[in-house]
Write a protein that holds these residues in place. Structure first.
Motif, PDB file in Angstrom:
ATOM      1  N   TRP A  16       7.313  24.450  17.328  1.00  0.00           N
ATOM      2  CA  TRP A  16       6.988  22.947  16.927  1.00  0.00           C
ATOM      3  C   TRP A  16       8.239  22.871  15.935  1.00  0.00           C
ATOM      4  O   TRP A  16       8.480  23.702  15.499  1.00  0.00           O
ATOM      5  N   ASN A  81      -7.985  18.257  11.120  1.00  0.00           N
ATOM      6  CA  ASN A  81      -7.189  17.341  11.425  1.00  0.00           C
ATOM      7  C   ASN A  81      -7.669  15.913  11.988  1.00  0.00           C
ATOM      8  O   ASN A  81      -7.129  15.349  12.978  1.00  0.00           O
ATOM      9  N   SER A  94      -0.374  13.952   9.225  1.00  0.00           N
ATOM     10  CA  SER A  94       0.073  12.908   9.855  1.00  0.00           C
ATOM     11  C   SER A  94       0.579  13.258  11.319  1.00  0.00           C
ATOM     12  O   SER A  94       0.532  12.443  12.399  1.00  0.00           O
ATOM     13  N   ARG A  95       1.082  14.634  11.534  1.00  0.00           N
ATOM     14  CA  ARG A  95       1.406  14.940  12.884  1.00  0.00           C
ATOM     15  C   ARG A  95       0.907  16.197  13.126  1.00  0.00           C
ATOM     16  O   ARG A  95       0.458  17.329  12.389  1.00  0.00           O
ATOM     17  N   HIS A  96       0.664  16.673  14.624  1.00  0.00           N
ATOM     18  CA  HIS A  96       0.249  18.014  14.970  1.00  0.00           C
ATOM     19  C   HIS A  96       1.268  19.098  14.172  1.00  0.00           C
ATOM     20  O   HIS A  96       0.587  20.270  13.904  1.00  0.00           O
ATOM     21  N   SER A  97       2.483  18.842  14.250  1.00  0.00           N
ATOM     22  CA  SER A  97       3.275  19.843  13.974  1.00  0.00           C
ATOM     23  C   SER A  97       2.928  20.368  12.211  1.00  0.00           C
ATOM     24  O   SER A  97       3.170  21.332  11.955  1.00  0.00           O
ATOM     25  N   ASP A  98       2.694  19.102  11.642  1.00  0.00           N
ATOM     26  CA  ASP A  98       2.282  19.107  10.064  1.00  0.00           C
ATOM     27  C   ASP A  98       1.127  20.327   9.921  1.00  0.00           C
ATOM     28  O   ASP A  98       1.088  21.254   9.313  1.00  0.00           O
ATOM     29  N   GLU A 128      -7.274  20.178  17.266  1.00  0.00           N
ATOM     30  CA  GLU A 128      -6.415  20.949  17.111  1.00  0.00           C
ATOM     31  C   GLU A 128      -6.586  22.521  17.922  1.00  0.00           C
ATOM     32  O   GLU A 128      -5.915  23.601  17.614  1.00  0.00           O
TER      33      GLU A 128
END
Length: 443
Positions: A16, A81, A94-98, A128
């Motif tokens: 990611w 999340n 705010s994003r899955h990557s975060d 997640e």
């Protein structure tokens, strides 16, 4: 024309945006130091338990200096999340990557802390689950994945429009699956069909029903027993057996598999069988003219199940437990005590150390104290929690708990007092040393 060899240029990996930077966060100095806070501690001089206030990433780096390869079990209940706003800790990446970049370096450090026979449990829900599983497969190794628990967290279901959601997950990994040590759980519903002078028992065939083990590759486990039909041990169909043939005895070998005709073998060697003849292994008449060699199964314990469906695992039970201790609803959706008790029973020996670096309301610490009070163990814990402020309009804030750490520490104090009130003779460590993290920059 230039041809691309896909075998050389492509491989499966989970990545990611920001992964390399996240991995780098696990390296280097913590940039913080642990400062003792004796006034908020309990029994500082004697306790083995720690409560660390601060961000868990630098905290894990600091713990590594002392506890590398020393922690038998880790449990975490990280932010899911969801962005729901119902949790008092940060839960809106705010994003899955975060979110992946948040959890990845912490798990890299967590692995370094585990003993070689250690295990880790990670609670999570749908948001997640896939990402956490892929990260854990990378950090701990797919071969070290022990299983996934499905927890009946909301028995009455939470309406999400198209589905009534009832469950959460908990991933279960070992640092080294082949060295991992776990324990059986009490089987409170166990019933025994038979009994002898040693107590109750059930019976199980002595042959190994796994086709991977057969006469060709386990020849030492293929030999005859002799059932002495003229020597019954009881009126329940049990007979004396031996390894020597007698007049009128019935010769018994392991059967063949019905599916492929593979010749099964015994689970015990001839030498071991000889030690337990007519005590733990006996002959049993299945039906007229048909006999079997069986083992007496006396255990009243069981391996932990992957489906944790009992209502005692429900989130509302955890909420009620905290509310009972505090007399107010000061924490949203804490994990129920029963869940942590079963995980700690499974993953910890009586003198082992557990780490929870998303401590929340400190259910893990409560579970450790309760187990020790019950069986006289000396398990200890390390709780790590960032002092996230509680909402000023919340019940917790109005009751004087301005951050999550205040709730966690007070829960430990109250839980210890409750356990002592229930059993004044119980011996357990109800204390904890508080350490607060401070940045070197401000020194």
């Amino acid at each position: 024309m230039y041809e691309i060899n896909e075998a050389e240029t492509e491989k499966y990996e989970f990545t990611w945006q920001g992964k390399k930077a996240a991995a780098a966060q696990a390296q280097g100095e913590a940039g913080y130091m642990l400062c003792p806070c004796m006034e908020e501690s309990v029994d500082w001089e004697h306790t083995k338990n720690l409560y660390v206030e601060g961000d868990n990433l630098p905290a894990l780096k600091l713990l590594r200096e002392t506890y590398e390869n020393k922690i038998k079990m880790i449990y975490i209940d990280p932010p899911y999340n969801t962005g729901s706003g119902t949790f008092v800790y940060a839960d809106d990446f705010s994003r899955h990557s975060d979110w992946c970049s948040m959890i990845y370096p912490r798990l890299l450090l967590a692995r370094e802390l585990l003993t070689e026979d250690g295990v880790i449990f990670l609670s999570i829900d749908d948001h997640e689950f896939d990402n956490l599983k892929k990260i854990c497969d990378e950090v701990f190794g797919e071969d070290n994945r022990c299983g996934t628990f499905v927890v009946n967290s909301t028995p009455n279901a939470r309406d999400y429009g198209l589905v009534g959601k009832m469950h959460e997950f908990c991933l279960f990994y070992a640092k080294n699956k082949w060295k991992a040590k776990t324990n059986l759980l009490p089987d409170t519903e166990k019933k025994f069909r038979f009994a002898d002078h040693k107590g109750g028992f059930n019976i199980h065939p002595l042959y190994n029903s796994n086709e991977s083990f057969h006469r060709e590759n386990r020849p030492n486990l293929y030999y005859p027993f002799y059932l002495y039909a003229q020597e019954p041990l009881s009126e329940e169909g049990f007979y004396r057996i031996g390894l020597e043939k007698k007049a009128g005895s019935v010769e018994l070998y392991p059967p063949k598999s019905l599916k492929n005709g593979v010749q099964f073998v015994w689970r015990w060697s001839r030498e071991k069988a000889r030690q337990y003849l007519n005590e733990e292994i006996v002959g049993y008449q299945v039906r007229e003219g048909e006999y079997r060699i069986v083992q007496k199964m006396r255990s009243d314990k069981k391996v932990i199940r992957s489906l944790l469906t009992d209502t005692r695992y429900a989130s509302r039970r955890g909420t009620a437990e905290v509310e009972e201790l505090f007399g107010a609803k000061v924490f949203s959706f804490p994990k129920p005590l029963a869940l942590l008790l079963d995980f700690c029973r499974t993953g910890l020996g009586k003198e082992d150390l557990v780490l929870d670096f998303f401590s929340g309301s400190a259910t893990t610490a409560h579970a450790v104290m309760q187990l020790n009070a019950q069986d006289g163990g000396s398990r200890s814990y390390i709780m790590v929690q960032k002092p996230e402020p509680t909402d000023q309009s919340s019940v917790a804030y109005q009751a004087g708990y301005t951050d999550i750490c205040a709730i966690g520490k007070e829960r430990i104090r109250r839980a210890a007092a409750k356990l002592r009130a229930q059993d004044p003779n119980a011996v357990f460590d109800g204390g904890f040393r508080v350490y607060k993290m401070k940045s070197h920059i401000h020194e």
